[in-house]
Structure formats: C-alpha cells, structure tokens
Design an enzyme around this catalytic site. Structure first.
Site, mmCIF file in Angstrom:
data_model
loop_
_atom_site.group_PDB
_atom_site.id
_atom_site.type_symbol
_atom_site.label_atom_id
_atom_site.label_comp_id
_atom_site.label_asym_id
_atom_site.label_seq_id
_atom_site.Cartn_x
_atom_site.Cartn_y
_atom_site.Cartn_z
ATOM 1 N N SER A 255 52.384 47.411 64.364
ATOM 2 C CA SER A 255 52.340 46.164 63.602
ATOM 3 C C SER A 255 50.981 45.507 63.793
ATOM 4 O O SER A 255 50.153 45.983 64.574
ATOM 5 C CB SER A 255 53.450 45.224 64.059
ATOM 6 O OG SER A 255 53.072 44.632 65.279
ATOM 7 N N LYS A 256 50.800 44.401 63.092
ATOM 8 C CA LYS A 256 49.510 43.687 63.123
ATOM 9 C C LYS A 256 49.083 43.309 64.536
ATOM 10 O O LYS A 256 47.904 43.140 64.809
ATOM 11 C CB LYS A 256 49.607 42.425 62.267
ATOM 12 C CG LYS A 256 49.644 42.735 60.790
ATOM 13 C CD LYS A 256 49.061 41.562 59.988
ATOM 14 C CE LYS A 256 48.940 41.900 58.517
ATOM 15 N NZ LYS A 256 50.097 41.521 57.735
#
Ligand code: GLU
Length: 503
Positions: A255-256
């Site tokens: 994820s980010k």
C-alpha cells in the site's frame, strides 16, 4: 470465434493504476499476444460512489507508457463496445430482469436500516453478517404492488441453498464452496446500476472473453459468478487468479504506506517502463533461479501463464531500483538515454527546446554530458542534479572546499594560476593530454595529484564529487573551464583577505 483467445483488463476508475493492476494487465497482455488473441480494455465504473475523476485518463496513460496496447477499448472502439460499463446500463437491467422472469432472481425491498439492524444482531450473536433472504419468498402479488407503488428495490440472485459449487482455477485447481454459505448477492441496485458481479459476468460473456486473469482477491467472487453463468446458461471462461502483491516485509498488502504504488508515480520518479515491466513480470513468475533481465520480446517468448506461482509475491523497491539502474547502464543506448533525459533537463530550465532535435548541437552536448553520469544514474530524474553545472554556472560554494589540510590558500592560489596557464595550452579534445599536463604540473609544484585536482574539480563543478576530472574538463571545454578557474581564484583571494582581516 469461440476458440479465439480474448482477455480483458477491467480496471475500476477509483484512482491511479496500482502496480498490482499493471501486473494483471501485463500478464493478460503477454498471454493474449502469445496466443495471437485479443486484448480488451474495459472500464468497470458501476460503483459510482468510488469513482475518482480523471482516473480513466490516468489508467490509459499508465498502460500506454508501459506499452501494453489493447485491440478494443473505450478509446479505440471495437465490435463489442461500448467498453465503459456506465454506458451499457440497459444491458445489465435486461439481464437482471431476465433472471427474475426465470425465477432465478428476486426483488428485495429491505431498507438499508433493516440490513444494518440485521448485521448488528448477527454480530451480537457471533454470526457472520449476511443477508437473511427475507424477500426471497415474498408472494408475487405483493412484489407487484410494492413495485407499482415505486418502493425502492434491488434485484438479488437466488443462490441455490444446497449442493456445492466448484470452480477451477488455472493455477490452483478445483476450489469447492458450499452453496448454503454463498450470499443472495445483489445484481441490480435501486439506482438502476448493476453491481460488479452482474456487469462483469454479462460483459465477459457479451465480449466473448475466453480467459479471465485477475487478482487473487477476486477468488471469493468466482463461485458467485459460476452460479450466474449457470443461471444464464453460459459457458464460464477459464479462470486464473494472479498472486497477491505484498509489502516488502510480507506483512500485508502493498500500500501507499510502503512507497509509491501508482504506475505514474514511478514514472514521475524516473523509472523506465522497460524496467517496470521486467520487474512486474517477476512478481509471481520466474524463468529459472538466476535470470532476471528480460526484454518484452523475451518475456513474450518465455513467459508461461501456467508457471505463475500462486503464492503471494513481495514487492521489493530496492530490486526495482537496481533493475532500473541496470536498464539505464546496460540496456538503453546512449542516444536513447539522452532522448529520455532531455525533457527532464528542459523542465528544469537547463536545456532549451532546441535540444529536442537529436541533430541539434544542444542535444549533442547533452548526450556527452549524460555519458559522463550514466553509470551513476539510478533514476532518470537524478540526471538534473548530477549534471546541472554542465548547463549553467556553478552554484555558489564554500571557498574552504578549495583547500585541504596541508594545502592552504596561498598554495592553492598559486596552483590555480599555474593550472590556468597549463590548460590554456592544452588540447581539450584529448583527455589524455589534459591528464598528462595536470599530472606534470602537480609534480612540478611538489603536490600530490589529488592536492591539485581537488581545487580544480571544485572550481569547475562547484562540488567535491563529480564525474572524472579530465572528462569533465573535456566536455566543459576550454573557455568555460578557464572562466571557472579564474572565478575560483577570485573567490579564494577574497576569502584569504577576509581571514587575514579577522586575525
Ligand atoms: N473491476 C475489477 C477490478 O478493479 C475487475 C475484476 C475482474 O477482473 O474481474 O479489479
């Protein structure tokens, strides 16, 4: 047509194209191209609440940048269009109604409040939340009346309550589900939009998709879809779920939080599409234990969908960076590298528009400069900082950088003076000549080579770290090099005067 391989990449426009989505697109593309089949791009935008403006354009730009071209899609059209689901709503409505008429689906009037209450009660009892099939057995007359009154309703699928559903995944084999545990899923929402499940199945059939390659997270949807295919009397495409992509530590999905995840973000950071594709291909597939570098042509030759490892793959940012550097250093030609760096140097205001023309002197100069830093480039974007002083004046630097512990201002001033004299007579096209003369000078001055070379380096680059001194001088040329040496003399003289004054 029936035997033709047709695959689709079906992103939802809910944001940037994630590297996971790009990997799915790549595997679809490789497989279809190997089989001489068709690649279809279909935009799945039926979840209106999750739409993010501009994402379709971003997805298309990402895929184009990667070079994954499609044969049919929203921008290119094709015989099964439109390829954007929100433009196909009547088709889904008809199909949902067809199932109602056949007794395979039903109207459900349960309000969001009732469903929420139900969920809470189920949770309190420690049960898994799910629809209790409340409206499945409403008398037809009541349904008619409520619809006639305009009561909001969704259409739900009548899942069989007994037996099992088996789906076969190309990588995992048969997976069996008990039907009583499958939900009566919503097919059509009260706003007339289909759910992902209905639209996806209707379109895969309507677009004659032969193979579904998608992310592992869609496995739980497979038995639901299998039941829909059965209810419509259609043959289900071959299913292949691609492994999850985990964070570098393997503790969760990428994820980010872990770094860039959007394809265009990697592009902005200075990654090459070739390196990205190569790296993405290895997320779940390997040729053998050693080989890692594959051009797209080699991937087309060697990739085998059946060899994809169904276990999750970890995303390794360092590996990707290493690969990018490898492509910059060993794969791209110098001309190609220069062609890609020039726009970055132009954006930074270091090169004029003229440099876009590979026949221009500005391009030729940039090409020479880039050759000097090529080995140190990990990301294309780094070219700007590594080469700035070749295109503009040196940045202001601390005069003390010209000095070293045993070599004070007076010695350096004298050395700079002699270096200017020496270089005035040198052949700047000949690195060996520059080197010979400066080494000779160091000896003459009784200095170690480094004691002379460092102040010259700082003078012409403004930095203590730069490409090799002689090649730097060659590329900068006589005039610019001598000007910078003279400027360093002035700087140092002023420094010397200030220090004397302070004492
Ligand atoms: N629209 C879905 C997604 O965004 C596609 C899933 C599928 O390929 O069936 O991942």
């Amino acid at each position: 047509m029936a035997d033709r391989v047709r695959v689709r990449f079906a992103p939802s426009p809910t944001g940037d194209l994630h590297v996971g989505g790009a990997r799915t697109a790549l595997f679809n593309w490789l497989f279809a191209r190997q089989q001489g089949g068709d690649v279809i791009l279909r935009i799945e935008d039926t979840d209106q609440a999750r739409l993010v403006g501009q994402s379709i354009a971003g997805i298309i730009e990402s895929l184009r940048w990667l070079g994954l071209h499609w044969d049919e899609g929203p921008d290119v059209g094709g015989p099964y269009g439109p390829y954007v689901q929100s433009q196909r709503l009547p088709l889904y409505r008809d199909h949902a109604q067809r199932l109602v008429l056949a007794g395979q689906a039903y109207y459900c009037f349960c309000t969001p409040e009732r469903l929420e209450r139900l969920r809470q009660e189920q949770r309190a009892r420690g049960e898994a939340p799910g629809y209790d099939r409340h409206c499945r057995h409403l008398p037809p007359t009541e349904v008619e009346e409520r619809l006639a009154r305009g009561e909001p309703a969704v259409i739900r699928f009548k899942m069989p309550l007994e037996g099992v559903t088996t789906v076969v995944d190309l990588l995992r084999g048969a997976i069996t589900y008990e039907n009583r545990l499958l939900p009566d899923l919503v097919l059509l929402k009260s706003d007339g939009f289909p759910t992902y499940h209905l639209a996806n199945v209707v379109d895969d059939h309507a677009m004659q998709i032969s193979h579904i390659l998608r992310a592992e997270e869609w496995i739980p949807s497979a038995p639901l879809h299998a039941q829909l295919y059965r209810a419509f009397g259609w043959k289900m495409p071959v299913l292949c779920h691609l492994p999850l992509i985990l964070s570098p530590d393997g503790k969760g999905k990428l994820s980010k939080r872990h770094g860039a995840t959007g394809v265009l973000e990697f592009k902005r950071q200075g990654y090459l599409p070739e390196a990205m594709l190569n790296y993405l291909a290895l997320l779940g597939w390997a040729y053998d234990a050693e080989r890692e570098i594959f051009s797209i042509e080699e991937l087309l030759e060697k990739f085998r969908l059946e060899e994809v490892n169904p276990h999750p793959a970890r995303f390794n940012f360092e590996k990707l960076l290493w690969m990018n550097q490898y492509y910059i250093n060993h794969v791209l030609s110098l001309d190609e590298l220069a062609r890609r760096c020039v726009p970055l140097l132009q954006q930074a205001g270091l090169l004029s528009l003229e440099a876009s023309d590979p026949a221009s002197p500005a391009f030729a100069y940039a090409r020479q400069v880039i050759a000097l830093v090529k080995d140190r480039l990990k990301l294309l974007t780094e070219v700007v900082e590594l080469t700035r002083f070749f295109f503009t004046e040196v940045e202001d630097y601390d005069p003390e950088l010209l000095l070293s512990p045993k070599v004070g201002p007076a010695v350096v001033l004298h050395a700079l003076e002699r270096a200017i004299e020496t270089l005035r007579a040198a052949d700047f096209d000949d690195e060996a000549d520059l080197e010979r003369r400066l080494r000779g000078l160091a000896e003459e001055l009784g200095l170690k080579a480094g004691q002379l070379f460092m102040p010259i380096r700082v003078a012409v680059t403004g930095r203590t770290v730069s490409p090799g001194l002689f090649e730097t001088l060659r590329v900068l040329g006589r005039e610019r090099s001598l000007e910078r040496l003279a400027a360093a003399q002035e700087k140092l003289a002023a420094y010397q005067a200030r220090s004397a004054h302070a004492c």
